[in-house]
Design a protein around this motif. Structure first.
Motif, mmCIF file in Angstrom:
data_model
loop_
_atom_site.group_PDB
_atom_site.id
_atom_site.type_symbol
_atom_site.label_atom_id
_atom_site.label_comp_id
_atom_site.label_asym_id
_atom_site.label_seq_id
_atom_site.Cartn_x
_atom_site.Cartn_y
_atom_site.Cartn_z
ATOM 1 N N MET D 32 0.845 -1.197 0.000
ATOM 2 C CA MET D 32 0.000 0.000 0.000
ATOM 3 C C MET D 32 0.882 1.249 0.000
ATOM 4 O O MET D 32 0.621 2.215 0.725
ATOM 5 C CB MET D 32 -0.931 -0.024 1.218
ATOM 6 C CG MET D 32 -1.780 -1.298 1.303
ATOM 7 S SD MET D 32 -3.112 -1.241 2.546
ATOM 8 C CE MET D 32 -4.433 -0.450 1.571
ATOM 9 N N ARG D 33 1.925 1.208 -0.815
ATOM 10 C CA ARG D 33 2.881 2.319 -0.856
ATOM 11 C C ARG D 33 2.247 3.614 -1.350
ATOM 12 O O ARG D 33 1.325 3.587 -2.166
ATOM 13 C CB ARG D 33 4.053 1.952 -1.775
ATOM 14 C CG ARG D 33 4.978 0.897 -1.213
ATOM 15 C CD ARG D 33 6.098 1.511 -0.403
ATOM 16 N NE ARG D 33 6.660 0.552 0.555
ATOM 17 C CZ ARG D 33 7.530 -0.410 0.264
ATOM 18 N NH1 ARG D 33 7.946 -0.559 -0.967
ATOM 19 N NH2 ARG D 33 7.996 -1.191 1.206
ATOM 20 N N GLY D 34 2.766 4.717 -0.844
ATOM 21 C CA GLY D 34 2.342 6.018 -1.346
ATOM 22 C C GLY D 34 0.875 6.306 -1.098
ATOM 23 O O GLY D 34 0.231 6.973 -1.906
ATOM 24 N N THR D 35 0.342 5.831 0.019
ATOM 25 C CA THR D 35 -1.071 5.979 0.437
ATOM 26 C C THR D 35 -2.032 5.210 -0.472
ATOM 27 O O THR D 35 -3.244 5.377 -0.376
ATOM 28 C CB THR D 35 -1.551 7.454 0.512
ATOM 29 O OG1 THR D 35 -1.903 7.918 -0.786
ATOM 30 C CG2 THR D 35 -0.501 8.380 1.123
ATOM 31 N N SER D 36 -1.518 4.342 -1.341
ATOM 32 C CA SER D 36 -2.387 3.653 -2.315
ATOM 33 C C SER D 36 -3.227 2.559 -1.671
ATOM 34 O O SER D 36 -2.941 2.076 -0.589
ATOM 35 C CB SER D 36 -1.540 3.053 -3.430
ATOM 36 O OG SER D 36 -0.766 1.981 -2.962
#
Lengths: 211, 211, 211, 211
Positions: D32-36
């Protein structure tokens, strides 16, 4: 402290703890191996002041005081901090701030950024990826090129290259053979941009391998 | 304890806790799987004394007492420690200390070091990488060759190979089919050198794959 | 509890806590994704009794009571445990114990074991690797072949294949398209064997990719 | 709160804490990198209500209140929550719930799902893998195809594509250039399905690389 503070900004001590925690987070991802990389946050705009992580220390174990206050040239502000000298790269952080108005800058040494920077010295193109929205770009029908610049030990040369390569719509630059710079309005946004760009680079590297 | 202590050095018990914590840190990175690898720190110079992690134990769960005190040949000092026998490799740690004056030695089994050592039996060359500065070398226009030596179970043979291959400007050696040795003035510097060399090897392996 | 206990062995409750902690450790490595895999420890020899992790639960969040006591066929011992049914694979754990005298068995689903098992259906050969010493083998001039057997949902068929393929000098078997079984005199040794074999498989996979 | 609750379901506050913990777990895996990405859980069926993670926040640091209650169209229920706007993708979560009866939906951005989705725009086929049992399918002699659909910013278009591609025997869909959706009767099952599918994709990507 000299200079006007950003509205609502905590004092320098508070910034130090925040920078230390943020550095430990990136270090835990393996992106700051061997004491590499540095983070900065803008603590004042008039005159420009950045608090930057000190060089030579393990980025997973910084304490709030392991930071250096620098001016708009990246030079340590006399008397303001006791944590030794800033990294020479503090000057590039300051240059990014002057060029882009960023409030925080992240510099990490990731394997994917260095591997891809060496393969695409003219820039790394991405398109049709939802993750591009994390940079404020479109997920469809638009090519986004992450600039790649040649490395240098002369920060004014490196800064000139960064300025020449800068794309106002891309908050990051790869320095070939070196690593990744990303920035944002504050540390939170700089983190998001860093993670998004690193994810894109890891995807690209995975796709290269499979060809 | 016998021997003069390094100035300001804590007693053996303190070293044990530091070694245990450092080993746990490397184990968490996956670099000491299956109880492999060992760490040492110099506790005296005249005569030479090293505290070395005991063999056969999980490197992520060592206690401060799970260490063995050895002399300049890597032989256990009688009566000094109760943690069983040292690894045979303690003799190589001691040899590195005698050859280089190092204050700490790290030996880890990483996939990248073994894979690259098998591919480049004559040494692994790097150039034009900022990360080389972490070894005290230049990031530009200089080739740095990480020595690779053949493996042996005879520590005097292995030590001779290491001595013959040693580059005074590179604080590390890859043992082919075995793993990585790196060292430094103290555990902190040995950690930095280990991380820098492993990063270089991971980059190289990633680039090999993509060709 | 029925049966003679292994000398010095803690009671079943203690085994449950140990199994839960060991499973959480493997789960944290990503080797037990999607509730896959199972661990067992021998709690009695006459008659044979194994405590096995219950099926269907996240292996990173087991509680000491989430275990099932089974006999030498892998059948739940009536009244002994309340944690639901054992995995069908408990029968294979019990078969490994009968065939090898092991005191603990680890079964994990790693990407490297499945990828390599599919590539080398006749067995995976290793040689000239220091890591082989972790299996009690030589690091030089000897080929060690990790057996690979075809998968089956019939545990007696799978057990027969394992028995036919078993190499007394290799405490592990890859089940093609399925995962890895490794064992040892106790959980500690089974962990070491699991980590060593997985490391060997990850190395082999890395080398395959680079060819 | 409006609507009938699922039997035994905790109140919305409890769901918030559960969702936050589950999101932190996926974020720690790097998915869930970068708030994804986003997660949702059904809190009512008549009318349909889902609690969905709010957009724009770091998924590793959500608090129980950082959730939005939406209806069967994915529109925020007025007055029910204070955590800002739901992601546009909440509408796709709601569509999945309506189409499949799922009680929880997981959407993550993994490198493997995006890389494989780009390579197999017509669907990704798996067979003869024990891990397929984690999706309720057979480990032998059956081909399981994970649907891949084209990305869109219009959630009704994306939902139509998902509906058209849906295989009732596969609780997941890859959105090309975007990421992975997986679901289940509750968060626990949705987690298992997500982990199983991601494992399958990582295996496939590893096998592609080695060819």
């Amino acid at each position: 402290m000299t200079g006007a503070m950003v509205t609502g900004a905590p004092e320098t001590t508070g910034y130090g703890g925040t920078l230390a925690a943020e550095a430990a987070r990136f270090a835990a991802l393996g992106w700051m191996r061997g004491t590499s990389g540095n983070l900065s946050v803008v603590t004042g705009r008039d005159p420009v002041r950045l608090l930057v992580t000190a060089s030579g220390l393990d980025k997973g174990e910084l304490r709030p005081g392991d930071m250096v206050l620098v001016d708009e040239e990246g030079t340590a502000v006399p008397g303001a901090t006791a944590a030794g000298k800033p990294s020479a790269e503090a000057a590039l952080h300051a240059r990014v701030v002057r060029l882009t108005g960023a409030g925080a800058v992240v510099h990490v040494h990731t394997v994917a950024s260095v591997a891809m920077g060496r393969r695409r010295p003219g820039g790394i193109a991405f398109r049709d990826l939802e993750m591009l929205k994390g940079l404020g770009r479109s997920a469809h029908d638009e090519e986004v090129v992450l600039p790649v610049i040649r490395n240098s030990q002369d920060m004014s040369v490196l800064g000139d290259r960064l300025e020449a390569a800068l794309d106002p719509g891309v908050p990051a630059v790869v320095v070939a053979g070196h690593g990744l710079y990303a920035w944002g309005a504050d540390l939170r946004e700089a983190r998001r941009h860093t993670e998004v760009v690193e994810w894109l680079l890891e995807l690209q590297l995975a796709e290269e391998r499979g060809r």
